[in-house]
Design a protein around this motif. Structure first.
Motif, PDB file in Angstrom:
ATOM      1  N   PRO A 169      48.064   6.645 -37.802  1.00  0.00           N
ATOM      2  CA  PRO A 169      49.277   7.469 -37.780  1.00  0.00           C
ATOM      3  C   PRO A 169      49.497   8.134 -36.425  1.00  0.00           C
ATOM      4  O   PRO A 169      50.638   8.250 -35.966  1.00  0.00           O
ATOM      5  CB  PRO A 169      49.017   8.497 -38.883  1.00  0.00           C
ATOM      6  N   THR A 170      48.411   8.564 -35.784  1.00  0.00           N
ATOM      7  CA  THR A 170      48.524   9.198 -34.467  1.00  0.00           C
ATOM      8  C   THR A 170      49.174   8.252 -33.464  1.00  0.00           C
ATOM      9  O   THR A 170      50.091   8.626 -32.720  1.00  0.00           O
ATOM     10  CB  THR A 170      47.135   9.613 -33.962  1.00  0.00           C
ATOM     11  N   GLY A 171      48.716   7.007 -33.424  1.00  0.00           N
ATOM     12  CA  GLY A 171      49.277   6.028 -32.497  1.00  0.00           C
ATOM     13  C   GLY A 171      50.684   5.629 -32.858  1.00  0.00           C
ATOM     14  O   GLY A 171      51.535   5.415 -31.983  1.00  0.00           O
ATOM     15  N   VAL A 172      50.960   5.509 -34.160  1.00  0.00           N
ATOM     16  CA  VAL A 172      52.320   5.174 -34.601  1.00  0.00           C
ATOM     17  C   VAL A 172      53.298   6.240 -34.131  1.00  0.00           C
ATOM     18  O   VAL A 172      54.375   5.925 -33.593  1.00  0.00           O
ATOM     19  CB  VAL A 172      52.368   5.016 -36.134  1.00  0.00           C
ATOM     20  N   ARG A 173      52.946   7.500 -34.306  1.00  0.00           N
ATOM     21  CA  ARG A 173      53.843   8.584 -33.878  1.00  0.00           C
ATOM     22  C   ARG A 173      54.110   8.517 -32.378  1.00  0.00           C
ATOM     23  O   ARG A 173      55.228   8.757 -31.924  1.00  0.00           O
ATOM     24  CB  ARG A 173      53.243   9.934 -34.260  1.00  0.00           C
ATOM     25  N   ALA A 174      53.079   8.177 -31.616  1.00  0.00           N
ATOM     26  CA  ALA A 174      53.243   8.072 -30.169  1.00  0.00           C
ATOM     27  C   ALA A 174      54.207   6.951 -29.799  1.00  0.00           C
ATOM     28  O   ALA A 174      55.079   7.116 -28.932  1.00  0.00           O
ATOM     29  CB  ALA A 174      51.886   7.845 -29.505  1.00  0.00           C
ATOM     30  N   GLY A 175      54.054   5.795 -30.434  1.00  0.00           N
ATOM     31  CA  GLY A 175      54.930   4.672 -30.127  1.00  0.00           C
ATOM     32  C   GLY A 175      56.370   4.935 -30.517  1.00  0.00           C
ATOM     33  O   GLY A 175      57.297   4.584 -29.772  1.00  0.00           O
ATOM     34  N   VAL A 176      56.560   5.540 -31.670  1.00  0.00           N
ATOM     35  CA  VAL A 176      57.916   5.866 -32.122  1.00  0.00           C
ATOM     36  C   VAL A 176      58.547   6.871 -31.178  1.00  0.00           C
ATOM     37  O   VAL A 176      59.719   6.745 -30.784  1.00  0.00           O
ATOM     38  CB  VAL A 176      57.885   6.394 -33.567  1.00  0.00           C
ATOM     39  N   ALA A 177      57.776   7.886 -30.776  1.00  0.00           N
ATOM     40  CA  ALA A 177      58.296   8.902 -29.861  1.00  0.00           C
ATOM     41  C   ALA A 177      58.658   8.314 -28.504  1.00  0.00           C
ATOM     42  O   ALA A 177      59.520   8.846 -27.796  1.00  0.00           O
ATOM     43  CB  ALA A 177      57.280  10.021 -29.689  1.00  0.00           C
ATOM     44  N   GLU A 197      50.767   3.339 -46.431  1.00  0.00           N
ATOM     45  CA  GLU A 197      51.752   4.379 -46.721  1.00  0.00           C
ATOM     46  C   GLU A 197      51.715   5.478 -45.659  1.00  0.00           C
ATOM     47  O   GLU A 197      52.763   6.007 -45.278  1.00  0.00           O
ATOM     48  CB  GLU A 197      51.486   4.974 -48.107  1.00  0.00           C
ATOM     49  N   ARG A 198      50.524   5.790 -45.147  1.00  0.00           N
ATOM     50  CA  ARG A 198      50.419   6.803 -44.092  1.00  0.00           C
ATOM     51  C   ARG A 198      51.054   6.310 -42.791  1.00  0.00           C
ATOM     52  O   ARG A 198      51.670   7.095 -42.058  1.00  0.00           O
ATOM     53  CB  ARG A 198      48.955   7.184 -43.869  1.00  0.00           C
ATOM     54  N   LEU A 199      50.912   5.029 -42.500  1.00  0.00           N
ATOM     55  CA  LEU A 199      51.546   4.479 -41.302  1.00  0.00           C
ATOM     56  C   LEU A 199      53.073   4.502 -41.430  1.00  0.00           C
ATOM     57  O   LEU A 199      53.784   4.816 -40.468  1.00  0.00           O
ATOM     58  CB  LEU A 199      51.053   3.059 -41.042  1.00  0.00           C
ATOM     59  N   LEU A 200      53.558   4.159 -42.604  1.00  0.00           N
ATOM     60  CA  LEU A 200      55.006   4.220 -42.839  1.00  0.00           C
ATOM     61  C   LEU A 200      55.518   5.649 -42.731  1.00  0.00           C
ATOM     62  O   LEU A 200      56.571   5.907 -42.141  1.00  0.00           O
ATOM     63  CB  LEU A 200      55.344   3.637 -44.209  1.00  0.00           C
ATOM     64  N   ALA A 201      54.761   6.593 -43.277  1.00  0.00           N
ATOM     65  CA  ALA A 201      55.163   7.997 -43.217  1.00  0.00           C
ATOM     66  C   ALA A 201      55.191   8.506 -41.777  1.00  0.00           C
ATOM     67  O   ALA A 201      55.972   9.404 -41.441  1.00  0.00           O
ATOM     68  CB  ALA A 201      54.233   8.849 -44.065  1.00  0.00           C
ATOM     69  N   ALA A 202      54.336   7.927 -40.924  1.00  0.00           N
ATOM     70  CA  ALA A 202      54.308   8.318 -39.511  1.00  0.00           C
ATOM     71  C   ALA A 202      55.464   7.709 -38.725  1.00  0.00           C
ATOM     72  O   ALA A 202      55.683   8.082 -37.570  1.00  0.00           O
ATOM     73  CB  ALA A 202      52.977   7.906 -38.886  1.00  0.00           C
TER      74      ALA A 202
END
Length: 220
Positions: A169-177, A197-202
């Motif tokens: 999730p930490t990395g997903v948030r970074a990429g989306v940002a 589900e946690r990755l989708l939520a991120a």
């Protein structure tokens, strides 16, 4: 999905199936220091973060300073065990051989750890892209977008033309940002129930269970 000019790989859990190794060792060390930590504790609290960002989390739970030896001993034990335990994430090598897009690695881990793994997997000389590490290339680590934006800038790629493959999730948030398209990959040995589900939520745009599914998304 449209075609991309750049594929950005995270490393631990995306290239190397190393999250269990890293977090098992960290849990052992913290427990030895008096902070009882299970493997699942380490995975949920520290996974995907650089050491600099783990330290305040450790100290908050420990109620005092993190012992000076922990980082060096963690590095030593991980490298020692990697000689017999480290393997690539299933499907990574075939995926790498099949793609022609530019590629790079953008990871919270040190460059030496990443280079060691690539050499062990037989692609040290043929990976064909630079390594960007949050430990040396940016001030703020993931979940801030800085590392991904640094990689795109260094390679003269517009962020919207980059595809990020992440497992936390930490990395997903970074990429989306960073304004990139992010695929959450659930192919490593550390994946637990509810991880997709946690990755989708991120904010992951897609979540897949294998590199073969990323091939389908991209089209051969």
């Amino acid at each position: 999905m449209s075609r991309y000019d750049l594929i950005v790989f995270d490393y631990d859990g995306v290239v190397a199936d190393s999250e269990l190794l890293n977090n098992r060792v960290l849990a052992e060390l913290l427990t030895e220091c008096g902070l009882a930590t299970s493997l699942d504790d380490s995975l949920s609290i520290y996974m995907g973060k650089r050491w600099l960002d783990c330290v305040p989390l450790i100290e908050e739970r420990l109620g005092g300073p993190c012992p000076d030896h922990v980082h060096g001993e963690w590095t030593r034990r991980c490298h020692d065990r990697a000689t017999t335990e480290l393997t690539p994430v299933a499907g990574f090598l075939d995926f790498l051989a099949s793609r022609r897009e530019r590629r790079c690695i953008a990871s919270s881990s040190p460059v030496s750890w990443i280079e060691m793994g690539l050499e062990r997997f037989g692609v040290g000389a043929t990976f064909g892209g630079p390594i960007f590490s949050a430990a040396v290339h940016v001030t703020r680590g993931k979940p801030h977008p800085d590392l991904f934006l640094h990689a795109a800038s260094a390679l003269a790629i517009e962020p919207e033309r980059a595809l990020v493959i992440e497992d936390t999730p930490t990395g997903v948030r970074a990429g989306v940002a960073a304004g990139m398209t992010v695929v959450g990959l659930c192919a490593g040995g550390h994946i637990r129930d509810g991880h997709a589900e946690r990755l989708l939520a991120a904010g992951a745009h897609e979540v897949v269970g294998s590199y073969a599914e990323i091939e389908v998304l991209l089209g051969r």
